[in-house]
Scaffold this active site. Sequence first.
Site, PDB file in Angstrom:
ATOM      1  N   GLY A  11       0.884  -1.252  -0.389  1.00 27.72           N
ATOM      2  CA  GLY A  11      -0.208  -0.224   0.067  1.00 27.72           C
ATOM      3  C   GLY A  11       0.927   1.253  -0.005  1.00 27.72           C
ATOM      4  N   ALA A  81      -0.879  -7.331  -3.328  1.00 28.20           N
ATOM      5  CA  ALA A  81      -0.498  -8.263  -2.872  1.00 28.20           C
ATOM      6  C   ALA A  81      -2.141  -8.589  -2.758  1.00 28.20           C
ATOM      7  CB  ALA A  81      -0.181  -7.789  -1.722  1.00 28.20           C
ATOM      8  N   CYS A 163     -14.363   7.893   8.957  1.00 28.80           N
ATOM      9  CA  CYS A 163     -14.463   8.478   8.801  1.00 28.80           C
ATOM     10  C   CYS A 163     -15.235  10.056   8.548  1.00 28.80           C
ATOM     11  CB  CYS A 163     -14.627   8.262   7.508  1.00 28.80           C
ATOM     12  SG  CYS A 163     -13.109   9.382   6.268  1.00 28.80           S
ATOM     13  N   GLY A 315      -5.239  10.894   7.613  1.00 30.32           N
ATOM     14  CA  GLY A 315      -4.387  10.767   7.002  1.00 30.32           C
ATOM     15  C   GLY A 315      -3.572  11.026   7.844  1.00 30.32           C
ATOM     16  N   CYS A 350      -7.323  17.467  12.421  1.00 35.05           N
ATOM     17  CA  CYS A 350      -7.734  17.882  10.398  1.00 35.05           C
ATOM     18  C   CYS A 350      -8.275  18.507  10.205  1.00 35.05           C
ATOM     19  CB  CYS A 350      -8.911  16.783  11.887  1.00 35.05           C
ATOM     20  SG  CYS A 350     -10.578  16.066  10.369  1.00 35.05           S
ATOM     21  N   LYS A 387      -7.096  24.722   4.450  1.00 37.14           N
ATOM     22  CA  LYS A 387      -6.535  24.009   3.610  1.00 37.14           C
ATOM     23  C   LYS A 387      -6.259  23.640   1.968  1.00 37.14           C
ATOM     24  CE  LYS A 387      -9.029  19.698   2.843  1.00 37.14           C
ATOM     25  NZ  LYS A 387      -9.997  18.113   3.046  1.00 37.14           N
TER      26      LYS A 387
HETATM   27  C1  FAD Z   1     -13.120  12.473   1.428  1.00 36.31           C
HETATM   28  C2  FAD Z   1     -12.058  12.646   1.864  1.00 36.31           C
HETATM   29  C3  FAD Z   1     -11.376  13.271   3.122  1.00 36.31           C
HETATM   30  C4  FAD Z   1     -10.663  13.020   3.584  1.00 36.31           C
HETATM   31  N1  FAD Z   1     -10.026  14.106   4.401  1.00 36.31           N
HETATM   32  C5  FAD Z   1      -9.264  13.926   5.327  1.00 36.31           C
HETATM   33  C6  FAD Z   1      -8.624  15.833   5.818  1.00 36.31           C
HETATM   34  O1  FAD Z   1      -8.816  16.372   5.336  1.00 36.31           O
HETATM   35  N2  FAD Z   1      -7.347  15.487   6.147  1.00 36.31           N
HETATM   36  C7  FAD Z   1      -6.873  14.340   7.030  1.00 36.31           C
HETATM   37  O2  FAD Z   1      -5.924  13.590   7.558  1.00 36.31           O
HETATM   38  N3  FAD Z   1      -7.787  12.460   6.774  1.00 36.31           N
HETATM   39  C8  FAD Z   1      -8.724  12.790   5.601  1.00 36.31           C
HETATM   40  N4  FAD Z   1      -9.037  11.741   5.062  1.00 36.31           N
HETATM   41  C9  FAD Z   1      -8.459  10.217   5.847  1.00 36.31           C
HETATM   42  C10 FAD Z   1      -7.343  10.013   5.358  1.00 36.31           C
HETATM   43  O3  FAD Z   1      -7.522   9.761   3.889  1.00 36.31           O
HETATM   44  C11 FAD Z   1      -7.172   8.459   5.785  1.00 36.31           C
HETATM   45  O4  FAD Z   1      -6.826   8.997   6.828  1.00 36.31           O
HETATM   46  C12 FAD Z   1      -5.614   7.915   4.454  1.00 36.31           C
HETATM   47  O5  FAD Z   1      -6.358   7.641   3.507  1.00 36.31           O
HETATM   48  C13 FAD Z   1      -5.580   6.986   5.030  1.00 36.31           C
HETATM   49  O6  FAD Z   1      -4.509   6.062   4.657  1.00 36.31           O
HETATM   50  P1  FAD Z   1      -3.507   4.572   4.805  1.00 36.31           P
HETATM   51  O7  FAD Z   1      -2.241   4.676   3.732  1.00 36.31           O
HETATM   52  O8  FAD Z   1      -4.350   3.865   5.787  1.00 36.31           O
HETATM   53  O9  FAD Z   1      -5.108   4.473   3.155  1.00 36.31           O
HETATM   54  P2  FAD Z   1      -5.616   4.381   1.939  1.00 36.31           P
HETATM   55  O10 FAD Z   1      -4.909   6.229   1.646  1.00 36.31           O
HETATM   56  O11 FAD Z   1      -6.752   3.937   1.874  1.00 36.31           O
HETATM   57  O12 FAD Z   1      -4.120   3.392   0.902  1.00 36.31           O
HETATM   58  C14 FAD Z   1      -4.103   2.497   1.024  1.00 36.31           C
HETATM   59  C15 FAD Z   1      -3.507   2.004  -0.104  1.00 36.31           C
HETATM   60  O13 FAD Z   1      -3.364  -0.186   0.011  1.00 36.31           O
HETATM   61  C16 FAD Z   1      -3.531   0.480  -1.479  1.00 36.31           C
HETATM   62  N5  FAD Z   1      -3.978  -1.025  -1.324  1.00 36.31           N
HETATM   63  C17 FAD Z   1      -5.001  -1.510  -0.867  1.00 36.31           C
HETATM   64  N6  FAD Z   1      -5.122  -3.056  -1.071  1.00 36.31           N
HETATM   65  C18 FAD Z   1      -3.750  -3.580  -1.802  1.00 36.31           C
HETATM   66  C19 FAD Z   1      -3.123  -4.637  -1.930  1.00 36.31           C
HETATM   67  N7  FAD Z   1      -3.570  -5.717  -1.708  1.00 36.31           N
HETATM   68  N8  FAD Z   1      -1.974  -4.770  -2.225  1.00 36.31           N
HETATM   69  C20 FAD Z   1      -0.998  -3.518  -2.181  1.00 36.31           C
HETATM   70  N9  FAD Z   1      -1.883  -2.257  -1.875  1.00 36.31           N
HETATM   71  C21 FAD Z   1      -3.556  -2.557  -1.537  1.00 36.31           C
HETATM   72  C22 FAD Z   1      -4.696   1.315  -2.217  1.00 36.31           C
HETATM   73  O14 FAD Z   1      -4.844   0.917  -3.389  1.00 36.31           O
HETATM   74  C23 FAD Z   1      -4.046   2.738  -1.299  1.00 36.31           C
HETATM   75  O15 FAD Z   1      -3.319   3.130  -2.191  1.00 36.31           O
HETATM   76  C24 FAD Z   1      -9.791  11.678   4.136  1.00 36.31           C
HETATM   77  C25 FAD Z   1     -11.048  10.898   3.887  1.00 36.31           C
HETATM   78  C26 FAD Z   1     -11.856  11.197   2.641  1.00 36.31           C
HETATM   79  C27 FAD Z   1     -12.333   9.383   2.159  1.00 36.31           C
END
Ligand code: FAD
Length: 405
Positions: A11, A81, A163, A315, A350, A387
């Site tokens: 990821g 994966a 979320c 995030g 946030c 933002k």
């Molecule tokens: C609309 C929206 C607005 C948001 N606004 C904010 C904000 O303003 N501030 C903030 O802090 N947070 C915000 N968030 C939350 C933030 O987006 C998440 O906390 C963040 O994306 C989490 O990151 P992550 O790396 O854990 O997972 P994700 O961002 O979900 O990424 C997971 C990654 O893993 C990959 N993946 C999945 N399965 C596999 C596999 N089998 N093998 C390899 N790779 C894989 C995916 O392709 C993806 O690239 C928001 C969320 C949403 C939906």
Amino acid sequence: MSPNQRVLVLGSSFAGLNAALDLRRRLRDEVEVVVLDPRPRFTFIPSLVWLPFGLRRPDQVTFDLGSTYARKGVRFVNEAAAGIDLDERIVHTDGGRRFDYDRLVVATGPRLAFEKIPGLGPDDGHTQSVCNLDHAVRAGEAWQRFLADPGPVVVGTAQGGSCFGASYEFALNLQHQLARRGLADVAPVTFVTAEPFLGHFGLGGIADSESRVRRMFDRRGIEGIANAAIREVRADEMELESGRVLPFRYSMIVPPFTGVDVVRSVEGLANPMGFLPIDHRFRHPDHPEVYGAGVAVAISPPATTQVPTGVPKTGQMSETMGKTVAVNIASDLQGGRHRDLPVEKMSAVCMLDGGDDGIVFRATDVLSTRRRRRGFVTSGPHGHWVKLAFERFYLGTRRRGVTLL
Ligand SMILES: Cc1cc2nc3c(=O)[nH]c(=O)nc-3n(C[C@H](O)[C@H](O)[C@H](O)COP(=O)(O)OP(=O)(O)OC[C@H]3O[C@@H](n4cnc5c(N)ncnc54)[C@H](O)[C@@H]3O)c2cc1C
């Protein structure tokens, strides 16, 4: 000299990208850092609330991962994966490759569990989503159809969701767009949320966040319904467990999350929801060579709510986890001090945009059960500009592979 150890990161979003870049900076050349992700581009997910309204194009909120990693000496493999063999320490990809590892980082984010509520979601249901780029593009196509024939709107976060910020941002931005077009009267916006009260954010509220959100909603004429559980969504209406039926012409609902299938399906790796258990070092308690970061890890809510809610993994929290993982893996492999970061000690920052204003907050001790915990919250037009500035800063630095250690 070819590397004789490998860290494999699954990821490449907030958690994985930052873990991989920090690992590369910390580790000497004997360790190879390999990242797997089926998506070739990083998406700044927080900007997806603007995409459906034509305020951003996909190329403005994404960048190519291959070139960023190549610049920093990280090997990027654009495959998912597909299987994890914990005994052999091997990951199989959907492209038929296999990678052994000395340390594994699970940063695969959420699976969007639309199936938990009949009629939810853009594939087999009637609601839109902005949880990934593809969904946000489709939410924009639906928005164009809606503008030709506007009517009531329902936005929110479903029961079991975590979320919450995303649905607040989307509701406020959408209402701002309606008002600009003179459509506010024909398209009333209702906000439904599993939170016990508005401005709870899955964190028990921060300072006076409830009254700030209420004031923003009142000013814009948005009706907020807390403690809402969705029973079923039909083509043009949503039925709540309370029996209330909300007609709509456009709806965006953030679904509950589970862990992704490849993690869920490995015996002994994940909890029943598919999230990875972790200790204070973000390491799996039974498999010390496996670490987790971001939405992929298990964080139990500290208290039950009338309608089930989860703890948000923002995030910024995902990045902090990724960086902590990098410190601890570097210490495992090359010596040095480990870093303990109990989840309950984490802070959540946030920035919620409302179109022409916004809310910015920082909540300390995310698992505290105190109602309206201490923290910092501010709202007003500056929330919008903060933002926008952060988006520019984030994409500019991460595109070049720059993180702050
Ligand atoms: C609309 C929206 C607005 C948001 N606004 C904010 C904000 O303003 N501030 C903030 O802090 N947070 C915000 N968030 C939350 C933030 O987006 C998440 O906390 C963040 O994306 C989490 O990151 P992550 O790396 O854990 O997972 P994700 O961002 O979900 O990424 C997971 C990654 O893993 C990959 N993946 C999945 N399965 C596999 C596999 N089998 N093998 C390899 N790779 C894989 C995916 O392709 C993806 O690239 C928001 C969320 C949403 C939906």
